[in-house]
Scaffold this motif. Sequence first.
Motif, mmCIF file in Angstrom:
data_model
loop_
_atom_site.group_PDB
_atom_site.id
_atom_site.type_symbol
_atom_site.label_atom_id
_atom_site.label_comp_id
_atom_site.label_asym_id
_atom_site.label_seq_id
_atom_site.Cartn_x
_atom_site.Cartn_y
_atom_site.Cartn_z
ATOM 1 N N ARG A 33 -78.632 -148.633 49.799
ATOM 2 C CA ARG A 33 -78.078 -147.277 49.911
ATOM 3 C C ARG A 33 -78.145 -146.583 48.555
ATOM 4 N N ASP A 34 -78.282 -145.256 48.612
ATOM 5 C CA ASP A 34 -78.189 -144.429 47.413
ATOM 6 C C ASP A 34 -76.929 -143.583 47.540
ATOM 7 N N LEU A 35 -75.849 -144.097 46.977
ATOM 8 C CA LEU A 35 -74.563 -143.425 47.011
ATOM 9 C C LEU A 35 -74.452 -142.462 45.825
ATOM 10 N N PRO A 36 -73.472 -141.575 45.830
ATOM 11 C CA PRO A 36 -73.266 -140.744 44.637
ATOM 12 C C PRO A 36 -73.039 -141.625 43.405
ATOM 13 N N GLY A 37 -73.988 -141.618 42.494
ATOM 14 C CA GLY A 37 -73.840 -142.329 41.233
ATOM 15 C C GLY A 37 -74.107 -143.811 41.257
ATOM 16 N N ILE A 38 -74.397 -144.397 42.413
ATOM 17 C CA ILE A 38 -74.621 -145.845 42.510
ATOM 18 C C ILE A 38 -75.768 -146.119 43.480
ATOM 19 N N ALA A 39 -76.746 -146.885 43.031
ATOM 20 C CA ALA A 39 -77.789 -147.393 43.924
ATOM 21 C C ALA A 39 -77.423 -148.815 44.314
ATOM 22 N N VAL A 40 -77.344 -149.060 45.601
ATOM 23 C CA VAL A 40 -77.026 -150.391 46.132
ATOM 24 C C VAL A 40 -78.328 -151.031 46.599
ATOM 25 N N ARG A 41 -78.623 -152.208 46.065
ATOM 26 C CA ARG A 41 -79.801 -152.988 46.460
ATOM 27 C C ARG A 41 -79.333 -154.436 46.619
ATOM 28 N N TRP A 42 -78.748 -154.755 47.754
ATOM 29 C CA TRP A 42 -78.000 -156.006 47.877
ATOM 30 C C TRP A 42 -78.424 -156.767 49.128
ATOM 31 N N ALA A 43 -79.149 -157.873 48.935
ATOM 32 C CA ALA A 43 -79.561 -158.717 50.056
ATOM 33 C C ALA A 43 -78.454 -159.660 50.499
ATOM 34 N N ASP A 44 -77.445 -159.854 49.659
ATOM 35 C CA ASP A 44 -76.346 -160.790 49.922
ATOM 36 C C ASP A 44 -76.889 -162.187 50.217
ATOM 37 N N ALA B 215 -87.722 -152.439 47.543
ATOM 38 C CA ALA B 215 -88.773 -153.185 48.231
ATOM 39 C C ALA B 215 -88.463 -154.674 48.270
ATOM 40 N N MET B 216 -88.020 -155.233 47.140
ATOM 41 C CA MET B 216 -87.767 -156.664 47.072
ATOM 42 C C MET B 216 -86.633 -157.083 48.001
ATOM 43 N N VAL B 217 -85.573 -156.299 48.007
ATOM 44 C CA VAL B 217 -84.400 -156.652 48.803
ATOM 45 C C VAL B 217 -84.698 -156.508 50.297
ATOM 46 N N LEU B 218 -85.405 -155.437 50.681
ATOM 47 C CA LEU B 218 -85.747 -155.267 52.091
ATOM 48 C C LEU B 218 -86.770 -156.295 52.543
ATOM 49 N N ASP B 219 -87.612 -156.761 51.629
ATOM 50 C CA ASP B 219 -88.515 -157.861 51.951
ATOM 51 C C ASP B 219 -87.724 -159.123 52.255
ATOM 52 N N ARG B 220 -86.691 -159.363 51.480
ATOM 53 C CA ARG B 220 -85.853 -160.549 51.706
ATOM 54 C C ARG B 220 -85.070 -160.439 53.006
ATOM 55 N N LYS C 109 -70.523 -161.314 50.314
ATOM 56 C CA LYS C 109 -70.353 -162.762 50.413
ATOM 57 C C LYS C 109 -70.870 -163.467 49.171
ATOM 58 N N ARG C 110 -72.000 -162.998 48.631
ATOM 59 C CA ARG C 110 -72.665 -163.670 47.515
ATOM 60 C C ARG C 110 -72.504 -162.861 46.232
ATOM 61 N N PRO C 111 -72.459 -163.531 45.092
ATOM 62 C CA PRO C 111 -72.346 -162.813 43.820
ATOM 63 C C PRO C 111 -73.658 -162.150 43.429
ATOM 64 N N GLY C 112 -73.536 -161.146 42.574
ATOM 65 C CA GLY C 112 -74.698 -160.451 42.031
ATOM 66 C C GLY C 112 -74.307 -159.733 40.762
ATOM 67 N N PHE C 113 -75.083 -158.708 40.408
ATOM 68 C CA PHE C 113 -74.887 -158.037 39.127
ATOM 69 C C PHE C 113 -74.879 -156.527 39.284
ATOM 70 N N LEU C 114 -74.066 -155.899 38.452
ATOM 71 C CA LEU C 114 -74.141 -154.460 38.211
ATOM 72 C C LEU C 114 -74.950 -154.250 36.944
ATOM 73 N N TRP C 115 -76.029 -153.464 37.045
ATOM 74 C CA TRP C 115 -76.866 -153.137 35.893
ATOM 75 C C TRP C 115 -76.447 -151.764 35.370
#
Length: 266
Positions: A32-43, A20-25, A79-85
């Motif tokens: 995306r919900d990939l096998p084993g990884i949830a991507v939530r990246w506004a870049d 919700a937060m990323v799509l709001d931005r 393009k922008r840095p972020g974090f893997l949790w």
Amino acid sequence: MHDLADSIESMEQLAVVWRAMVLDRDPDADVRDLPGIAVRWADCRFPFWNCLTLTEVGADTDLMNRRLDEAAEIMRSKKRPGFLWVFDDLLTEDARSVLDASAGRAGLEHAFPGTGMAGDFLPIPEPSHPELEFVRVTTDAHLLAFADINARAYGFPEEDGRDGLAGSAMWRDQVHAYLGLRDGTPVTCAASVEADGRLFVALVATDPLFERRGYGEAVTRKALYEGARATGLTRATLHATAAGAPVYPRIGFEPNSPMRFYALKG
């Protein structure tokens, strides 16, 4: 090892709230919900809105290594840095024991630890603090103040904080976001938002010049009080940094999910 259900809940809360937060931005953000990884990246410049998390339960060392490589590849494409949790207890014991080393081989470095927490303690009494006035975030000026406090607290430029929140209708209308004002000046902030039957606490921060005065606890209680009053929810969740971890148990949260945050190596 903690209760696995708690770690699953904590990971799923991250995936729900950050969607919700990323799509709001950015409605075109990489969600995306990939096998084993949830991507939530506004870049975007606000680093907390650029997020990946591992989602498989019981991942062994080989599977973890594959996912770390995949996560690092995704992060390098941005393009922008972020974090893997990473929620420790979703991994097998053997995988947890080599997590930092495996992350390093994938090109990641440990940034800071965290702790998932939850509790069934709502509603709570209406909070107060003798030095604070609480104001709900309803205007663009409030949003900018909220963003600026987070930027100062977490040590990144104010422009980056504002890039995450400025102009958001969701944060003004749907999120129970509050500022704590001392003599009319915003010095602390916290928010709660409904997420899959829980009240999730987000972006708690206090201006470093006003720490250790109980401001963060007070404004968190305010966000929880108002969120519970509006939604009727009784369970709350959050992800705490090391700085905030001692505060939340006083409110009613129980630590249950050790976490690690990773960034790309510089």
